[in-house]
Design a protein around this motif. Structure first.
Motif, PDB file in Angstrom:
ATOM      1  N   VAL A 102       0.837  -1.202   0.000  1.00 31.27           N
ATOM      2  CA  VAL A 102       0.000   0.000   0.000  1.00 31.27           C
ATOM      3  C   VAL A 102       0.874   1.256   0.000  1.00 31.27           C
ATOM      4  O   VAL A 102       0.592   2.230  -0.716  1.00 31.27           O
ATOM      5  CB  VAL A 102      -0.949  -0.005   1.216  1.00 31.27           C
ATOM      6  CG1 VAL A 102      -1.729   1.307   1.301  1.00 31.27           C
ATOM      7  CG2 VAL A 102      -1.916  -1.176   1.142  1.00 31.27           C
ATOM      8  N   ALA A 103       1.953   1.255   0.804  1.00 28.33           N
ATOM      9  CA  ALA A 103       2.875   2.392   0.798  1.00 28.33           C
ATOM     10  C   ALA A 103       3.523   2.563  -0.570  1.00 28.33           C
ATOM     11  O   ALA A 103       3.756   3.691  -1.030  1.00 28.33           O
ATOM     12  CB  ALA A 103       3.945   2.193   1.873  1.00 28.33           C
ATOM     13  N   CYS A 104       3.810   1.443  -1.236  1.00 26.50           N
ATOM     14  CA  CYS A 104       4.378   1.475  -2.584  1.00 26.50           C
ATOM     15  C   CYS A 104       3.422   2.176  -3.550  1.00 26.50           C
ATOM     16  O   CYS A 104       3.843   3.007  -4.371  1.00 26.50           O
ATOM     17  CB  CYS A 104       4.671   0.058  -3.047  1.00 26.50           C
ATOM     18  SG  CYS A 104       5.377  -0.058  -4.696  1.00 26.50           S
ATOM     19  N   ILE A 105       2.133   1.877  -3.431  1.00 27.98           N
ATOM     20  CA  ILE A 105       1.120   2.523  -4.282  1.00 27.98           C
ATOM     21  C   ILE A 105       1.078   4.021  -4.000  1.00 27.98           C
ATOM     22  O   ILE A 105       0.996   4.846  -4.930  1.00 27.98           O
ATOM     23  CB  ILE A 105      -0.260   1.878  -4.050  1.00 27.98           C
ATOM     24  CG1 ILE A 105      -0.252   0.427  -4.542  1.00 27.98           C
ATOM     25  CG2 ILE A 105      -1.364   2.676  -4.749  1.00 27.98           C
ATOM     26  CD1 ILE A 105      -1.498  -0.348  -4.174  1.00 27.98           C
ATOM     27  N   ALA A 236       8.569   4.250  -5.424  1.00 25.82           N
ATOM     28  CA  ALA A 236       7.867   3.051  -4.964  1.00 25.82           C
ATOM     29  C   ALA A 236       8.729   2.224  -4.022  1.00 25.82           C
ATOM     30  O   ALA A 236       8.262   1.775  -2.964  1.00 25.82           O
ATOM     31  CB  ALA A 236       7.437   2.215  -6.170  1.00 25.82           C
ATOM     32  N   MET A 237       9.991   2.009  -4.384  1.00 26.55           N
ATOM     33  CA  MET A 237      10.887   1.213  -3.548  1.00 26.55           C
ATOM     34  C   MET A 237      11.137   1.894  -2.209  1.00 26.55           C
ATOM     35  O   MET A 237      11.088   1.256  -1.144  1.00 26.55           O
ATOM     36  CB  MET A 237      12.208   0.981  -4.270  1.00 26.55           C
ATOM     37  CG  MET A 237      12.137   0.006  -5.421  1.00 26.55           C
ATOM     38  SD  MET A 237      11.781  -1.680  -4.877  1.00 26.55           S
ATOM     39  CE  MET A 237      13.205  -2.031  -3.852  1.00 26.55           C
ATOM     40  N   GLY A 238      11.410   3.189  -2.238  1.00 31.00           N
ATOM     41  CA  GLY A 238      11.640   3.918  -0.987  1.00 31.00           C
ATOM     42  C   GLY A 238      10.421   3.898  -0.086  1.00 31.00           C
ATOM     43  O   GLY A 238      10.530   3.718   1.129  1.00 31.00           O
ATOM     44  N   ALA A 239       9.231   4.064  -0.690  1.00 32.42           N
ATOM     45  CA  ALA A 239       8.000   4.070   0.091  1.00 32.42           C
ATOM     46  C   ALA A 239       7.738   2.718   0.738  1.00 32.42           C
ATOM     47  O   ALA A 239       7.248   2.646   1.871  1.00 32.42           O
ATOM     48  CB  ALA A 239       6.825   4.462  -0.803  1.00 32.42           C
ATOM     49  N   SER A 240       8.062   1.639   0.057  1.00 36.57           N
ATOM     50  CA  SER A 240       7.806   0.303   0.610  1.00 36.57           C
ATOM     51  C   SER A 240       8.608   0.069   1.888  1.00 36.57           C
ATOM     52  O   SER A 240       8.099  -0.513   2.849  1.00 36.57           O
ATOM     53  CB  SER A 240       8.125  -0.771  -0.428  1.00 36.57           C
ATOM     54  OG  SER A 240       9.501  -0.761  -0.766  1.00 36.57           O
TER      55      SER A 240
END
Length: 285
Positions: A102-105, A236-240
């Motif tokens: 969800v964080a990635c999105i 996306a990667m950082g957010a995940s």
């Protein structure tokens, strides 16, 4: 330092000494007070956040002042799926990947409108995104109570692994293993996994593409790099990683509220990346 790199045996001795020191650290701190072990756990959480932000800021050169929003998303996903708030008590090994996804999105949703922004403009937009997420968490209690608003969510389930409840003390003979110490080793394992992933990314074609974008985006585009896709992948990667750290924060605290995700937290994580050296993984740690 030169002798250390030339002699692999000395290098492994150094790794062993560091491993022993990390293994002993929580027990030594516990002698002074359990609070010091908790402080160390939160320090590891911020290391996880800084490693995630380092992908965006350090590798790809994209300024992000709203990174704490992904931390909040991961924390609330864990809290909603592992608390009496919705009556759901899913296991942690299911929730953490969901929180990361969800964080990635959300990272893609932030990255998509900012692809053509640079410098101060990018900083302002990302800062606004972080504040918007916090305000949403603060107000999504009416007419449908989703986040419980400023009251926050309490009685969040702790992590349970191999029959061990990380929320309680575990007695092994005459030895008592506290929940904070168990969380310390769990966080340490996650941090090592994230560090390995960071090094693999840095040395991959994707990492070199991010570095090219950071140094000169126009030249990178001329060399055939799809800068749009690479930028979105960085967000996306950082957010995940931020989502995983947020889930761990919920499990450790047992309570979250919007006040835990203010702008100061984003600034602190960004300072860790800048002072450690942008793109320097060990420096960030």
């Amino acid at each position: 330092m030169g002798n250390l790199t030339k002699n692999p045996q000395l290098k492994w001795v150094g790794f062993v000494l560091i491993a022993v020191a990390l293994a002993i650290l929580p027990f030594a701190l516990a002698q002074v007070g359990t609070a010091w072990v908790r402080i160390t756990n939160f320090a590891i959480l911020f290391v996880l956040l800084s490693l995630g932000l380092n992908i965006v800021v350090g590798f790809a050169g994209l300024l992000d002042l709203g990174y704490i929003a992904f931390y909040a998303v991961g924390a609330y996903i864990y809290a909603l799926l592992a608390s009496p708030h919705f009556g759901m008590h899913l296991p942690w090994w299911m929730i953490l990947p969901i929180g990361a996804a969800v964080a990635c999105i959300f990272g893609i949703l932030l990255g998509a409108p900012t692809l053509k922004l640079r410098g101060d403009y990018l900083a302002i937009v990302t800062l606004g995104f972080g504040e918007i997420v916090r305000i949403f968490m603060n107000n999504l209690s009416d007419p449908i109570n989703i986040t419980n608003g400023p009251k926050g969510i309490s009685t969040i389930d702790s992590i349970k692994l191999a029959g061990l409840d990380f929320g309680n003390n575990t007695r092994i003979g005459d030895f008592v293993l506290s929940g904070t110490i168990k969380y310390y080793f769990f966080l340490l394992a996650i941090m090592l996994i994230v560090i390995v992933i960071n090094f693999r990314l840095q040395n991959s074609r994707i990492g070199r593409a991010w570095e090219a974008i950071r140094e000169d985006e126009m030249a990178a585009r001329a060399m055939g790099i799809n800068t749009t896709r690479m930028k979105l992948l960085a967000f996306a990667m950082g957010a995940s990683f931020g989502g995983v750290a947020g889930g761990m924060f919920s499990a450790i605290q047992g309570f979250i509220s919007p006040e835990s995700f203010v702008l100061n937290e984003s600034v602190m994580v960004l300072a860790m990346v800048v002072l450690g050296g942008m793109g320097n993984i060990w420096g960030v740690v």
